[in-house]
Scaffold this motif. Structure first.
Motif, PDB file in Angstrom:
ATOM      1  N   PRO A  75      -1.267   8.048  -4.765  1.00  0.00           N
ATOM      2  CA  PRO A  75      -1.693   7.710  -3.399  1.00  0.00           C
ATOM      3  C   PRO A  75      -2.002   6.227  -3.196  1.00  0.00           C
ATOM      4  O   PRO A  75      -2.025   5.753  -2.049  1.00  0.00           O
ATOM      5  N   GLU A  76      -2.238   5.495  -4.271  1.00  0.00           N
ATOM      6  CA  GLU A  76      -2.508   4.067  -4.117  1.00  0.00           C
ATOM      7  C   GLU A  76      -1.301   3.335  -3.534  1.00  0.00           C
ATOM      8  O   GLU A  76      -1.442   2.245  -2.956  1.00  0.00           O
ATOM      9  N   ASN A  77      -0.113   3.902  -3.682  1.00  0.00           N
ATOM     10  CA  ASN A  77       1.080   3.268  -3.122  1.00  0.00           C
ATOM     11  C   ASN A  77       1.052   3.231  -1.593  1.00  0.00           C
ATOM     12  O   ASN A  77       1.736   2.415  -0.981  1.00  0.00           O
ATOM     13  N   ARG A  78       0.260   4.130  -0.962  1.00  0.00           N
ATOM     14  CA  ARG A  78       0.165   4.116   0.493  1.00  0.00           C
ATOM     15  C   ARG A  78      -0.492   2.830   0.976  1.00  0.00           C
ATOM     16  O   ARG A  78       0.010   2.166   1.890  1.00  0.00           O
ATOM     17  N   ALA A  79      -1.605   2.463   0.350  1.00  0.00           N
ATOM     18  CA  ALA A  79      -2.288   1.230   0.742  1.00  0.00           C
ATOM     19  C   ALA A  79      -1.423   0.011   0.439  1.00  0.00           C
ATOM     20  O   ALA A  79      -1.406  -0.961   1.210  1.00  0.00           O
ATOM     21  N   LEU A  80      -0.699   0.056  -0.650  1.00  0.00           N
ATOM     22  CA  LEU A  80       0.182  -1.068  -0.997  1.00  0.00           C
ATOM     23  C   LEU A  80       1.294  -1.218   0.033  1.00  0.00           C
ATOM     24  O   LEU A  80       1.626  -2.336   0.451  1.00  0.00           O
ATOM     25  N   ALA A  81       1.849  -0.100   0.485  1.00  0.00           N
ATOM     26  CA  ALA A  81       2.967  -0.154   1.426  1.00  0.00           C
ATOM     27  C   ALA A  81       2.537  -0.667   2.796  1.00  0.00           C
ATOM     28  O   ALA A  81       3.353  -1.226   3.531  1.00  0.00           O
ATOM     29  N   ARG A  82       1.284  -0.477   3.142  1.00  0.00           N
ATOM     30  CA  ARG A  82       0.815  -0.899   4.473  1.00  0.00           C
ATOM     31  C   ARG A  82       0.875  -2.415   4.644  1.00  0.00           C
ATOM     32  O   ARG A  82       1.040  -2.907   5.758  1.00  0.00           O
ATOM     33  N   THR A  83       0.750  -3.162   3.558  1.00  0.00           N
ATOM     34  CA  THR A  83       0.720  -4.634   3.665  1.00  0.00           C
ATOM     35  C   THR A  83       1.891  -5.301   2.944  1.00  0.00           C
ATOM     36  O   THR A  83       1.933  -6.530   2.872  1.00  0.00           O
ATOM     37  N   ASP A  84       2.812  -4.502   2.427  1.00  0.00           N
ATOM     38  CA  ASP A  84       3.911  -5.072   1.637  1.00  0.00           C
ATOM     39  C   ASP A  84       4.952  -5.690   2.574  1.00  0.00           C
ATOM     40  O   ASP A  84       5.590  -4.985   3.364  1.00  0.00           O
ATOM     41  N   PRO A  85       5.177  -7.021   2.497  1.00  0.00           N
ATOM     42  CA  PRO A  85       6.185  -7.640   3.382  1.00  0.00           C
ATOM     43  C   PRO A  85       7.609  -7.206   3.066  1.00  0.00           C
ATOM     44  O   PRO A  85       8.492  -7.296   3.915  1.00  0.00           O
ATOM     45  N   ASP A  86       7.856  -6.716   1.843  1.00  0.00           N
ATOM     46  CA  ASP A  86       9.203  -6.267   1.504  1.00  0.00           C
ATOM     47  C   ASP A  86       9.596  -5.011   2.255  1.00  0.00           C
ATOM     48  O   ASP A  86      10.785  -4.676   2.330  1.00  0.00           O
ATOM     49  N   LEU A  87       8.609  -4.297   2.811  1.00  0.00           N
ATOM     50  CA  LEU A  87       8.890  -3.087   3.587  1.00  0.00           C
ATOM     51  C   LEU A  87       8.909  -3.361   5.089  1.00  0.00           C
ATOM     52  O   LEU A  87       8.912  -2.425   5.884  1.00  0.00           O
ATOM     53  N   ASP A 104      16.200   8.615 -13.571  1.00  0.00           N
ATOM     54  CA  ASP A 104      16.846   9.716 -14.285  1.00  0.00           C
ATOM     55  C   ASP A 104      16.114  10.045 -15.588  1.00  0.00           C
ATOM     56  O   ASP A 104      16.052  11.210 -15.996  1.00  0.00           O
ATOM     57  N   GLU A 105      15.570   9.009 -16.228  1.00  0.00           N
ATOM     58  CA  GLU A 105      14.876   9.226 -17.503  1.00  0.00           C
ATOM     59  C   GLU A 105      13.434   9.676 -17.288  1.00  0.00           C
ATOM     60  O   GLU A 105      12.899  10.465 -18.067  1.00  0.00           O
ATOM     61  N   ASP A 106      12.815   9.162 -16.211  1.00  0.00           N
ATOM     62  CA  ASP A 106      11.417   9.488 -15.922  1.00  0.00           C
ATOM     63  C   ASP A 106      11.295   9.756 -14.419  1.00  0.00           C
ATOM     64  O   ASP A 106      10.953   8.856 -13.645  1.00  0.00           O
ATOM     65  N   PRO A 107      11.560  10.977 -13.968  1.00  0.00           N
ATOM     66  CA  PRO A 107      11.580  11.271 -12.524  1.00  0.00           C
ATOM     67  C   PRO A 107      10.245  11.039 -11.827  1.00  0.00           C
ATOM     68  O   PRO A 107      10.213  10.857 -10.602  1.00  0.00           O
ATOM     69  N   ASP A 108       9.129  11.057 -12.576  1.00  0.00           N
ATOM     70  CA  ASP A 108       7.810  10.901 -11.966  1.00  0.00           C
ATOM     71  C   ASP A 108       7.269   9.483 -12.102  1.00  0.00           C
ATOM     72  O   ASP A 108       6.054   9.272 -11.989  1.00  0.00           O
ATOM     73  N   ASN A 109       8.156   8.520 -12.322  1.00  0.00           N
ATOM     74  CA  ASN A 109       7.705   7.131 -12.428  1.00  0.00           C
ATOM     75  C   ASN A 109       7.537   6.582 -11.013  1.00  0.00           C
ATOM     76  O   ASN A 109       8.505   6.191 -10.355  1.00  0.00           O
ATOM     77  N   ASP A 110       6.300   6.568 -10.527  1.00  0.00           N
ATOM     78  CA  ASP A 110       6.069   6.169  -9.127  1.00  0.00           C
ATOM     79  C   ASP A 110       6.390   4.697  -8.894  1.00  0.00           C
ATOM     80  O   ASP A 110       6.759   4.299  -7.786  1.00  0.00           O
ATOM     81  N   HIS A 111       6.248   3.876  -9.946  1.00  0.00           N
ATOM     82  CA  HIS A 111       6.553   2.458  -9.790  1.00  0.00           C
ATOM     83  C   HIS A 111       8.047   2.262  -9.509  1.00  0.00           C
ATOM     84  O   HIS A 111       8.430   1.503  -8.617  1.00  0.00           O
ATOM     85  N   ALA A 112       8.884   2.981 -10.248  1.00  0.00           N
ATOM     86  CA  ALA A 112      10.327   2.880 -10.016  1.00  0.00           C
ATOM     87  C   ALA A 112      10.693   3.404  -8.632  1.00  0.00           C
ATOM     88  O   ALA A 112      11.538   2.831  -7.938  1.00  0.00           O
ATOM     89  N   LEU A 113      10.054   4.493  -8.210  1.00  0.00           N
ATOM     90  CA  LEU A 113      10.353   5.057  -6.889  1.00  0.00           C
ATOM     91  C   LEU A 113       9.928   4.097  -5.776  1.00  0.00           C
ATOM     92  O   LEU A 113      10.629   3.953  -4.765  1.00  0.00           O
ATOM     93  N   TYR A 114       8.787   3.448  -5.950  1.00  0.00           N
ATOM     94  CA  TYR A 114       8.338   2.488  -4.938  1.00  0.00           C
ATOM     95  C   TYR A 114       9.312   1.310  -4.847  1.00  0.00           C
ATOM     96  O   TYR A 114       9.653   0.854  -3.743  1.00  0.00           O
ATOM     97  N   MET A 115       9.776   0.828  -5.986  1.00  0.00           N
ATOM     98  CA  MET A 115      10.721  -0.283  -5.978  1.00  0.00           C
ATOM     99  C   MET A 115      12.066   0.142  -5.380  1.00  0.00           C
ATOM    100  O   MET A 115      12.747  -0.653  -4.714  1.00  0.00           O
TER     101      MET A 115
END
Length: 225
Positions: free
Chosen positions: A179-191, A142-153
């Motif tokens: 776009p770096e979050n795409r590569a992270l999501a491919r190997t993230d066990p939490d997903l 809500d405070e920072d809508p473009d915070n990709d780290h918060a959105l990924y979490m």
């Protein structure tokens, strides 16, 4: 006609006939079943230390009422330690001791900044407290809508709660911002709970490469002479 003779009445017992012999009073009382007298209720015998333990326990209660939780806890612990034989008192002592310990425990201040909320959300996810993590991350969003780290979490937290639609929506937004979050999501066990979701697989596909610019140099027009 002959007259009937009157019926003969039984002879009266002589007035001076001996009556049934009476037992002496003492003999009658001897044959009567004895009356049971209920035994006197015996008062429980307390140990001499009981009153000392109760006095210490009451001091703890008075201290608790003054909200001096640490001091009250020490008094209740003294009852348990010094009077181990007073088992009946221990149950009440432990009840109030737990109250003191909860009140005396230091309270962690609620995170205020974005970094503090992200850190608190990370700890919550690692501890499996996904509802708490989502609460922190929504405040960041809500405070920072473009915070990709918060959105990924947020995608991770929703994935762990088996909410694929919410998870993929946040992941797509995180990848669009970074776009770096795409590569992270491919190997993230939490997903891992999302691996079978078609929308998740589509989000991980690399976008088509943009057309390369032509290497030929544009023809130059001759200037009119």
């Amino acid at each position: 006609m002959a007259k009937r003779r009157p019926l003969s009445r039984p002879p009266k017992a002589p007035t001076n006939a001996p009556s049934s012999p009476k037992m002496p009073r003492s003999e009658t009382e001897r044959l009567r079943p004895p009356t049971r007298v209920p035994p006197a209720q015996q008062q429980p015998q307390h140990r001499s230390t009981y009153f000392e333990a109760v006095a210490l326990y009451e001091r703890g209660l008075e201290t608790l009422q003054r909200h001096a939780y640490q001091e009250a806890a020490e008094l209740f612990e003294s009852v348990l330690r010094q009077y181990p034989e007073e088992k009946e008192l221990h149950e009440r002592v432990r009840l109030y001791l737990n109250i003191c310990q909860r009140q005396a425990a230091p309270r962690v201040a609620a995170p205020q900044t974005i970094d503090e909320r992200l850190y608190a959300a990370t700890l919550a996810i690692n501890g499996g407290q996904y509802d708490q993590a989502i609460g922190h991350l929504r405040l960041v969003r809500d405070e920072d809508p473009d915070n990709d780290h918060a959105l990924y979490m947020l995608a991770v937290a929703h994935a762990q709660r088996n909410e694929p639609a919410e998870a993929v929506a946040h992941l797509e937004r995180a990848i669009a911002l970074n776009p770096e979050n795409r590569a992270l999501a491919r190997t993230d066990p939490d997903l891992e709970p999302l691996r079978g979701d078609e929308a998740f697989r589509a989000a991980l596909e690399a976008p088509p490469s943009p057309p390369r610019p032509s290497l030929k140099r544009p023809l130059k027009t001759r200037s009119a002479r």
